[in-house]
Design a protein around this motif. Structure first.
Motif, mmCIF file in Angstrom:
data_model
loop_
_atom_site.group_PDB
_atom_site.id
_atom_site.type_symbol
_atom_site.label_atom_id
_atom_site.label_comp_id
_atom_site.label_asym_id
_atom_site.label_seq_id
_atom_site.Cartn_x
_atom_site.Cartn_y
_atom_site.Cartn_z
ATOM 1 N N ALA A 222 -1.155 -13.956 15.835
ATOM 2 C CA ALA A 222 -1.870 -12.883 16.670
ATOM 3 C C ALA A 222 -3.535 -13.000 16.007
ATOM 4 O O ALA A 222 -3.865 -13.660 15.112
ATOM 5 N N GLY A 223 -4.241 -12.064 16.893
ATOM 6 C CA GLY A 223 -5.619 -12.115 16.310
ATOM 7 C C GLY A 223 -6.569 -13.003 17.058
ATOM 8 O O GLY A 223 -6.160 -13.699 18.080
ATOM 9 N N GLU A 224 -7.745 -13.077 16.742
ATOM 10 C CA GLU A 224 -8.760 -13.951 17.306
ATOM 11 C C GLU A 224 -8.342 -15.542 17.201
ATOM 12 O O GLU A 224 -9.005 -16.072 18.185
ATOM 13 N N HIS A 225 -7.821 -15.827 15.995
ATOM 14 C CA HIS A 225 -7.399 -17.210 16.043
ATOM 15 C C HIS A 225 -5.829 -17.420 16.418
ATOM 16 O O HIS A 225 -5.329 -18.466 15.846
ATOM 17 N N GLN A 226 -5.359 -16.609 17.139
ATOM 18 C CA GLN A 226 -3.848 -16.807 17.474
ATOM 19 C C GLN A 226 -3.676 -18.282 18.048
ATOM 20 O O GLN A 226 -4.461 -18.959 18.827
ATOM 21 N N GLY A 227 -2.670 -18.929 17.540
ATOM 22 C CA GLY A 227 -2.339 -20.476 17.915
ATOM 23 C C GLY A 227 -3.001 -21.428 17.013
ATOM 24 O O GLY A 227 -2.748 -22.581 17.080
ATOM 25 N N GLU A 228 -3.986 -21.006 16.067
ATOM 26 C CA GLU A 228 -4.580 -22.111 15.383
ATOM 27 C C GLU A 228 -3.870 -22.015 14.228
ATOM 28 O O GLU A 228 -3.066 -21.223 13.851
ATOM 29 N N LYS A 229 -4.021 -23.468 13.690
ATOM 30 C CA LYS A 229 -3.292 -23.646 12.186
ATOM 31 C C LYS A 229 -4.228 -23.158 11.340
ATOM 32 O O LYS A 229 -5.532 -23.090 11.277
ATOM 33 N N ALA A 230 -3.543 -22.538 10.137
ATOM 34 C CA ALA A 230 -4.458 -22.152 8.854
ATOM 35 C C ALA A 230 -3.850 -22.348 7.655
ATOM 36 O O ALA A 230 -2.628 -22.713 7.559
ATOM 37 N N GLN A 231 -4.753 -22.504 6.614
ATOM 38 C CA GLN A 231 -4.112 -22.629 5.235
ATOM 39 C C GLN A 231 -3.793 -21.349 4.745
ATOM 40 O O GLN A 231 -4.763 -20.441 4.568
ATOM 41 N N VAL A 232 -2.628 -20.790 4.377
ATOM 42 C CA VAL A 232 -2.193 -19.593 4.117
ATOM 43 C C VAL A 232 -1.544 -19.461 2.580
ATOM 44 O O VAL A 232 -1.029 -20.155 2.069
ATOM 45 N N SER A 233 -2.378 -18.487 1.833
ATOM 46 C CA SER A 233 -2.278 -18.345 0.382
ATOM 47 C C SER A 233 -1.191 -16.999 0.445
ATOM 48 O O SER A 233 -1.602 -16.119 0.860
ATOM 49 N N VAL A 234 -0.203 -17.055 -0.283
ATOM 50 C CA VAL A 234 0.752 -16.035 -0.426
ATOM 51 C C VAL A 234 1.130 -15.671 -1.862
ATOM 52 O O VAL A 234 1.524 -16.628 -2.635
ATOM 53 N N LYS A 235 1.067 -14.690 -2.402
ATOM 54 C CA LYS A 235 1.251 -14.137 -3.509
ATOM 55 C C LYS A 235 2.517 -13.278 -3.665
ATOM 56 O O LYS A 235 2.513 -12.347 -2.682
ATOM 57 N N VAL A 236 3.512 -13.353 -4.565
ATOM 58 C CA VAL A 236 4.439 -12.628 -4.525
ATOM 59 C C VAL A 236 4.239 -11.287 -5.799
ATOM 60 O O VAL A 236 4.106 -11.754 -6.706
ATOM 61 N N ASN A 237 4.137 -10.126 -5.139
ATOM 62 C CA ASN A 237 4.088 -9.195 -6.219
ATOM 63 C C ASN A 237 5.439 -8.460 -6.709
ATOM 64 O O ASN A 237 5.372 -8.268 -7.849
ATOM 65 N N SER A 238 6.555 -8.602 -6.161
ATOM 66 C CA SER A 238 7.705 -8.098 -6.437
ATOM 67 C C SER A 238 8.829 -8.690 -5.756
ATOM 68 O O SER A 238 8.416 -8.976 -4.568
ATOM 69 N N VAL A 239 9.938 -8.620 -6.047
ATOM 70 C CA VAL A 239 11.008 -9.254 -5.369
ATOM 71 C C VAL A 239 12.116 -8.213 -5.632
ATOM 72 O O VAL A 239 12.600 -7.642 -6.790
ATOM 73 N N LYS A 240 12.926 -7.670 -4.494
ATOM 74 C CA LYS A 240 13.939 -6.686 -4.397
ATOM 75 C C LYS A 240 15.096 -7.156 -3.721
ATOM 76 O O LYS A 240 14.886 -7.967 -2.744
ATOM 77 N N THR A 241 16.385 -6.677 -3.987
ATOM 78 C CA THR A 241 17.430 -7.032 -3.340
ATOM 79 C C THR A 241 18.008 -5.680 -3.024
ATOM 80 O O THR A 241 17.885 -4.818 -3.429
ATOM 81 N N GLU A 242 18.862 -6.040 -1.804
ATOM 82 C CA GLU A 242 19.527 -4.874 -1.114
ATOM 83 C C GLU A 242 20.887 -4.679 -2.073
ATOM 84 O O GLU A 242 21.762 -5.525 -1.824
ATOM 85 N N GLU A 243 21.371 -3.203 -2.385
ATOM 86 C CA GLU A 243 22.428 -3.029 -3.053
ATOM 87 C C GLU A 243 23.006 -1.940 -2.097
ATOM 88 O O GLU A 243 22.470 -1.180 -1.566
ATOM 89 N N LEU A 244 24.266 -2.478 -1.819
ATOM 90 C CA LEU A 244 25.373 -1.728 -0.790
ATOM 91 C C LEU A 244 26.205 -0.736 -1.623
ATOM 92 O O LEU A 244 26.696 -1.052 -2.548
ATOM 93 N N PRO A 245 26.351 0.371 -1.113
ATOM 94 C CA PRO A 245 27.451 1.351 -1.803
ATOM 95 C C PRO A 245 28.714 0.869 -1.550
ATOM 96 O O PRO A 245 29.077 0.219 -0.388
ATOM 97 N N ASP A 246 29.642 1.034 -2.482
ATOM 98 C CA ASP A 246 31.205 0.836 -2.266
ATOM 99 C C ASP A 246 31.694 1.556 -1.087
ATOM 100 O O ASP A 246 31.471 2.819 -0.859
#
Length: 470
Positions: A222-246
């Motif tokens: 999306a945005g002005e550059h929609q459809g264009e290739k880009a170098q994307v930097s991604v940083k992970v701040n936290s990781v969570k998992t879903e816990e389901l009730p019994d």
């Protein structure tokens, strides 16, 4: 009025209508009266100018023009009724001859080319028997619903390990083109494996732990550059998992008004059985229409089909993910054509069924139908109905109500059985015929005017006439 009909195609005709003087005179008189209200002629009050004076001062050509504009659409409708022709689209009207003076013996003559419903005969519905698959609810069906409910009560819990599919990562993103940042986001929650953001993001995050980062190439969505290739930097701040009730009594108490899991399962089964009955009613409806169409040759109007296919493809393109300038594929065109052909065949069959069963449409039927649509879209019913009237679409609404009533009436006359031979009771889905008959019934054309007068205050006949003449 003399009417000749020429078949141009299996679903297209040309009517040639010649109007006798005595049939045109009422339209001429009405035109003179209307013109007399608008002009100032010395010696006469507005609205009280004799017709002969109007012809002399304003000109017979103006009178005849007004009479033709108002009369041709009505005369066309009368010709359709007399010849029992059922139009599927607006006609192409062409006025050929018009009298040039009050004494001119030339008769009004016009042609109308229009796509029509082909002629066919439906089987009698009385005594018809149709088999419908028996609805079944299994323990697996109940378990799936319980699991879906369980998912709604899941909680996210932080984990100290690398992210994997199904985990939720809180991430920062920065997209660059030619080393220039073009888009950045911080604190975004993303489910690994959902494929709802950048192409390549799932692969990049898989195996990263909190505090780690990486760079990958992705296509901006999306945005002005929609459809264009880009170098994307991604940083992970936290990781969570879903816990389901019994799934136990405690879960039942948290997720519902029941005290035990068994009570919750019993209620879920009851809901599942009700939904299964609804699906069976839908299957019965589809089987009924299929039975009516079985063995019928039903060509569809080519022009109507082409317009509907074009509209369907346009809507699909607007709502889809494909670029708006991309041409529809052959598969998309084929799918649209097949869907439109079925829709048109179903419409023609249901229209014919309503006529066969002598279905009447009441003013209450139409008002309720339009009000229900307005409510679905969060609109004021009166404003919505007023817009329908002013746009000349009330006739279509009346026709749709007629189809629905004809379908219900036809299904009430049919015996539906399951695969074990048991007769099905579909009364809760088909409604009460006696209640419908309490409403004052009127012909479809009268219903349109009645609803317009009641709800909109006045019928915008001019818009309907213009639509008919296009």
């Amino acid at each position: 009025m003399k009417i000749s009909v020429r078949n141009l195609e299996p679903t297209k005709v040309r009517l040639t209508v010649t109007v006798e003087a005595e049939e045109l005179n009422p339209y001429l008189d009405a035109a003179r009266k209307e013109i007399g209200k608008q002009v100032n002629i010395p010696g006469f009050r507005k609205g009280h100018v004799p017709g002969k004076i109007i012809d002399q001062r304003v000109g017979f050509a103006s009178v005849a023009g007004e009479a033709v504009n108002n009369g041709v659409p009505e005369l066309y409708s009368k010709a359709l009724n007399e010849k029992k022709i059922h139009p599927m689209d607006q006609p192409k009207l062409d006025v050929k001859e018009v009298p040039q003076s009050p004494s001119d013996e030339t008769k009004l003559k016009f042609t109308a080319e229009v796509e029509v419903r082909p002629k066919f005969e439906l089987p009698a519905v009385e005594g018809m028997a149709i088999e419908v698959a028996r609805p079944e609810v299994t323990d697996e069906d109940v378990d799936k619903r319980i699991e879906a409910l369980r998912q709604r009560f899941g909680t996210l819990v932080g984990v100290d390990r690398p992210a994997k599919k199904g985990d939720y990562a809180n991430i920062d993103l920065d997209a660059k083109i030619d080393d220039k940042s073009v888009d950045s986001q911080e604190g975004v929650s993303y489910e690994l494996g959902s494929a709802t953001m950048l192409d390549g993001l799932d692969e990049a995050l898989d195996g990263l732990s909190a505090g780690e980062e990486t760079t990958f190439e992705g296509t901006l969505e999306a945005g002005e550059h929609q459809g264009e290739k880009a170098q994307v930097s991604v940083k992970v701040n936290s990781v969570k998992t879903e816990e389901l009730p019994d799934i136990d009594d405690d879960f039942a108490q948290e997720a519902s008004e029941f005290d035990t899991l068994e009570e919750l399962k019993a209620d879920v089964r009851k809901q599942s059985e009700a939904d299964a009955e609804g699906r069976q009613a839908t299957e019965a409806r589809d089987a009924f229409i299929t039975k009516l169409e079985d063995g019928l040759e039903l060509p569809v109007p080519a022009g109507v089909k082409a317009n509907m296919v074009e509209e369907r493809l346009k809507n699909a393109q607007t709502q889809g993910d494909a670029a708006k300038d991309a041409a529809p594929t052959d598969d998309q065109k084929k799918e649209a054509e097949e869907a439109v052909e079925k829709e048109l065949r179903d419409q023609m069959v249901l229209d014919s069924l309503a006529e066969q069963l002598d279905v009447k449409v009441s003013q209450t039927d139409v008002t309720n139908f339009l009000s229900s649509i307005a409510q679905q879209y969060g609109m004021d019913p009166n404003n919505f109905i007023n817009a329908i009237v002013n746009n000349g679409q009330l006739g279509s609404a009346v026709q749709e109500v007629g189809r629905s009533k004809g379908l219900l009436a036809g299904m009430r006359a049919v015996t539906f059985k399951d695969t074990d031979g048991n007769v099905l009771d579909l009364s809760k889905f088909l409604g009460d015929e006696a209640q419908e008959e309490e409403n004052e019934s009127v012909e479809a054309a009268s219903a349109a005017a009645a609803v317009a007068d009641q709800v909109a205050g006045k019928a915008d006949k001019s818009s309907e006439t213009e639509a008919s003449a296009e």
